[in-house]
Design a protein around this motif. Structure first.
Motif, short mmCIF file in Angstrom:
data_model
loop_
_atom_site.label_atom_id
_atom_site.label_comp_id
_atom_site.label_asym_id
_atom_site.label_seq_id
_atom_site.Cartn_x
_atom_site.Cartn_y
_atom_site.Cartn_z
N LEU A 205 5.74 -23.93 -40.50
CA LEU A 205 5.78 -22.66 -41.23
C LEU A 205 7.09 -21.92 -40.97
O LEU A 205 7.72 -21.40 -41.90
N VAL A 206 7.51 -21.87 -39.72
CA VAL A 206 8.71 -21.11 -39.37
C VAL A 206 9.95 -21.74 -40.00
O VAL A 206 10.79 -21.05 -40.58
N VAL A 207 10.06 -23.06 -39.91
CA VAL A 207 11.22 -23.75 -40.49
C VAL A 207 11.16 -23.69 -42.02
O VAL A 207 12.18 -23.46 -42.68
N GLU B 168 15.88 -9.82 -45.16
CA GLU B 168 16.64 -9.70 -43.91
C GLU B 168 15.72 -9.53 -42.70
O GLU B 168 15.93 -10.14 -41.65
N ALA B 169 14.68 -8.72 -42.82
CA ALA B 169 13.76 -8.50 -41.70
C ALA B 169 13.01 -9.78 -41.36
O ALA B 169 12.76 -10.07 -40.18
N ILE B 170 12.65 -10.55 -42.37
CA ILE B 170 11.96 -11.82 -42.15
C ILE B 170 12.90 -12.79 -41.44
O ILE B 170 12.52 -13.48 -40.48
N ARG B 171 14.14 -12.88 -41.89
CA ARG B 171 15.13 -13.76 -41.27
C ARG B 171 15.28 -13.40 -39.78
O ARG B 171 15.32 -14.28 -38.92
N TYR B 172 15.34 -12.12 -39.49
CA TYR B 172 15.47 -11.66 -38.11
C TYR B 172 14.24 -12.04 -37.29
O TYR B 172 14.35 -12.53 -36.16
N GLU B 173 13.06 -11.82 -37.84
CA GLU B 173 11.81 -12.12 -37.13
C GLU B 173 11.69 -13.61 -36.82
O GLU B 173 11.31 -14.01 -35.72
N ALA C 58 14.15 -15.81 -36.58
CA ALA C 58 15.16 -16.15 -35.57
C ALA C 58 14.70 -15.71 -34.19
O ALA C 58 14.88 -16.44 -33.20
N LYS C 59 14.09 -14.56 -34.11
CA LYS C 59 13.60 -14.05 -32.83
C LYS C 59 12.52 -14.97 -32.26
O LYS C 59 12.55 -15.31 -31.07
N ARG C 60 11.62 -15.42 -33.11
CA ARG C 60 10.55 -16.31 -32.64
C ARG C 60 11.09 -17.67 -32.22
O ARG C 60 10.63 -18.24 -31.23
N ARG C 61 12.06 -18.19 -32.95
CA ARG C 61 12.68 -19.45 -32.54
C ARG C 61 13.38 -19.28 -31.20
O ARG C 61 13.30 -20.15 -30.32
#
Length: 197
Positions: free
Chosen positions: A104-106, A117-122, A124-127
């Motif tokens: 899901l994340v990838v 942008e907020a989704i991209r940040y979230e 990246a943070k989880r990865r």
């Protein structure tokens, strides 16, 4: 007295998870979510808020239900076992017949719109959190003499996560579990000189 909801939140979340997992964040429309959950748009907004808020809840559910093996892997006694369990676990979850292929994340990682942008940040943070946890575990392995002195835990953790993400892309493109496990085995053979077997 307010009206009772005519749907179960857990069922709606599970349905939304399947859609986001299959189509990624940007590929999923709110209409897709309405159709998958069988919940009218006002009901979804009332229960979860907008698409972004629902996606965050779905990410938490995905982590709790499908990525628990990664936390379990970090508790294994040797670095070799940790890496093997991580790679094998990812190969299995990414090719589970009852779920969409990949991660899901990838699958959601390529967000190109400004609104994302907020989704991209979230994501990246989880990865980064996942990679940091693996790095910390590998640092403990190095301290214990279970990892070759020449290996940097940060580099090894990044390598493992890069393989995992590549496996996810391959799974999404149709690679079988057998093929992904072969990638995992190949990676483990390449690391065998640095890991205690």
């Amino acid at each position: 007295m307010g009206r009772h909801r005519e749907f179960r939140l857990d069922d709606a979340l599970d349905a939304a998870l399947q859609v986001f997992w299959s189509k990624g964040y940007e590929g999923t429309s709110f209409t897709d979510l309405v159709n998958a959950t069988n919940v009218a748009r006002p009901g979804l907004y009332s229960a979860f808020g907008n698409k972004e808020a629902l996606f965050y809840k779905v990410l938490d559910r995905y982590q709790d239900r499908h990525l628990r093996f990664m936390s379990d892997a970090l508790e294994l006694p040797t670095a070799s076992e940790v890496i093997k369990a991580t790679l094998y676990g990812c190969a299995k979850i990414q090719t589970q017949p009852s779920n969409p292929k990949g991660c899901l994340v990838v699958n959601s990682a390529i967000v190109s719109s400004d609104e994302g942008e907020a989704i991209r940040y979230e994501l990246a943070k989880r990865r980064d959190q996942c990679e940091s946890a693996l790095k910390a575990r590998l640092q403990r392995a190095k301290t214990a003499g279970d990892l070759d002195e020449d290996y940097k835990p940060a580099d090894l953790a990044r390598y493992v996560m890069t393989v995992v993400q590549g496996m996810s892309i391959q799974a999404k493109a149709g690679a079988s579990r057998k093929q992904l496990l072969a990638v995992a085995d190949f990676s483990l053979r390449g690391l065998s000189a640095s890991l205690t077997v």
